[in-house]
Design an enzyme around this catalytic site. Structure first.
Site, PDB file in Angstrom:
ATOM      1  N   ASP A  10     115.486  19.673  61.304  1.00 11.00           N
ATOM      2  CA  ASP A  10     114.965  18.745  60.304  1.00 11.00           C
ATOM      3  C   ASP A  10     115.460  17.359  60.709  1.00 11.00           C
ATOM      4  O   ASP A  10     116.631  17.038  60.504  1.00 11.00           O
ATOM      5  CB  ASP A  10     115.506  19.143  58.914  1.00 11.00           C
ATOM      6  CG  ASP A  10     114.980  18.236  57.821  1.00 11.00           C
ATOM      7  OD1 ASP A  10     113.905  17.645  57.985  1.00 11.00           O
ATOM      8  OD2 ASP A  10     115.664  18.127  56.778  1.00 11.00           O
ATOM      9  N   GLU A  70     110.551  20.006  62.515  1.00  6.78           N
ATOM     10  CA  GLU A  70     109.652  19.803  61.381  1.00  6.78           C
ATOM     11  C   GLU A  70     108.829  18.540  61.605  1.00  6.78           C
ATOM     12  O   GLU A  70     109.347  17.512  62.037  1.00  6.78           O
ATOM     13  CB  GLU A  70     110.450  19.703  60.067  1.00  6.78           C
ATOM     14  CG  GLU A  70     109.529  19.630  58.858  1.00  6.78           C
ATOM     15  CD  GLU A  70     110.260  19.746  57.518  1.00  6.78           C
ATOM     16  OE1 GLU A  70     111.346  20.360  57.460  1.00  6.78           O
ATOM     17  OE2 GLU A  70     109.725  19.209  56.537  1.00  6.78           O
ATOM     18  N   ASP A 145     119.398  19.650  54.051  1.00  3.73           N
ATOM     19  CA  ASP A 145     118.973  19.415  55.438  1.00  3.73           C
ATOM     20  C   ASP A 145     119.137  20.686  56.277  1.00  3.73           C
ATOM     21  O   ASP A 145     118.346  20.955  57.177  1.00  3.73           O
ATOM     22  CB  ASP A 145     119.796  18.287  56.071  1.00  3.73           C
ATOM     23  CG  ASP A 145     119.684  17.002  55.283  1.00  3.73           C
ATOM     24  OD1 ASP A 145     118.719  16.259  55.493  1.00  3.73           O
ATOM     25  OD2 ASP A 145     120.558  16.763  54.426  1.00  3.73           O
TER      26      ASP A 145
END
Lengths: 165, 165
Positions: A10, A70, A145
């Site tokens: 992420d 992502e 996260d």
């Protein structure tokens, strides 16, 4: 079956979440995570360098099958899009340079669909489903996260393994 | 004095301009350039891979003192900012990974100020001044992406060498 590993990321300039899941041919398990931070007072180049080094350190710890980052489609404005974009590009370059068998991208919608079964799930739902998938119980001690990074890794594992687990 | 080299990069996903100038302690000279392209029909990851490989190939040709990437502040919209940002981030990661003595950033304004002496110069003026600085005459055969990359390299050389040339 021996264990194979999948990394989900992420991306963010302030902090980048890294999550690793293992797959033994039968089920998924938690393998590790890292929250890679950069010093907000450092130069942009040095901050990118910190994120890159942190991701490289995690890459070195596992015999990875593949990694996914992502995808980000939106941003508050063009300036923040440029900062986030550069961070994401630097991470992708690091994965590409590591010559992993596969480097993938998934949108938040794809990840939520894979992990929760519903593309518009809330972050808290994602965290709970990540814990269920990986049979861990960290509750609020699992930073968002990291939860998002593990969700990305689960999505990747589902995508890359032919059989549902 | 032996020759030392400076690389300037004008980043873009479709095409990235790379320009290299030499400095022998007395004056600047043209050393080389490359226009690194990616296939618009390939996946985004493969396109980033092409840009990275192309930049790496140029890095391998010169004993560089340092490299600089033109900074980008604006963009048509957040989507194009994300694409350009990721390309720029991937290039910066490639330079950082090459462990160059210095990786720098300059805005278009800084580059134009250094090369033309006027921060709001037109691209055509920049091209003419790049030719004058490097004592080359290519005219319209010098693509703008290369002219901008060479201008960035000249700005870097001026910044890194203590004496004006």
């Amino acid at each position: 079956h021996h264990m194979i590993y999948f990394m989900g990321i992420d991306p963010g300039l302030n902090k980048t979440g890294v999550g690793i899941v293992g797959w033994n041919g039968g089920k998924l398990s938690y393998a590790g995570h890292a929250l890679v931070k950069s010093n907000a007072k450092a130069t942009f180049i040095d901050r990118l360098g910190s994120i890159i080094s942190g991701v490289q350190a995690e890459l070195g710890k596992y015999e990875l099958h593949s990694a996914a980052v992502e995808d980000v489609f939106y941003s508050v404005n063009a300036k923040s899009a440029l900062l986030l974009g550069q961070t994401r590009g630097a991470i992708l370059a690091t994965l590409i340079a590591a010559k992993l068998p596969a480097v993938c991208e998934f949108t938040a919608l794809q990840i939520k669909q894979a992990v929760v079964g519903y593309g518009k799930a809330e972050k808290e739902q994602v965290r709970k489903m990540v814990e269920l998938h990986l049979n861990i119980e960290m509750g609020t001690k699992l930073p968002m996260d990291i939860s998002d990074a593990l969700a990305c890794a689960i999505c990747l594992a589902q995508n890359q393994t032919s059989r549902a687990y």
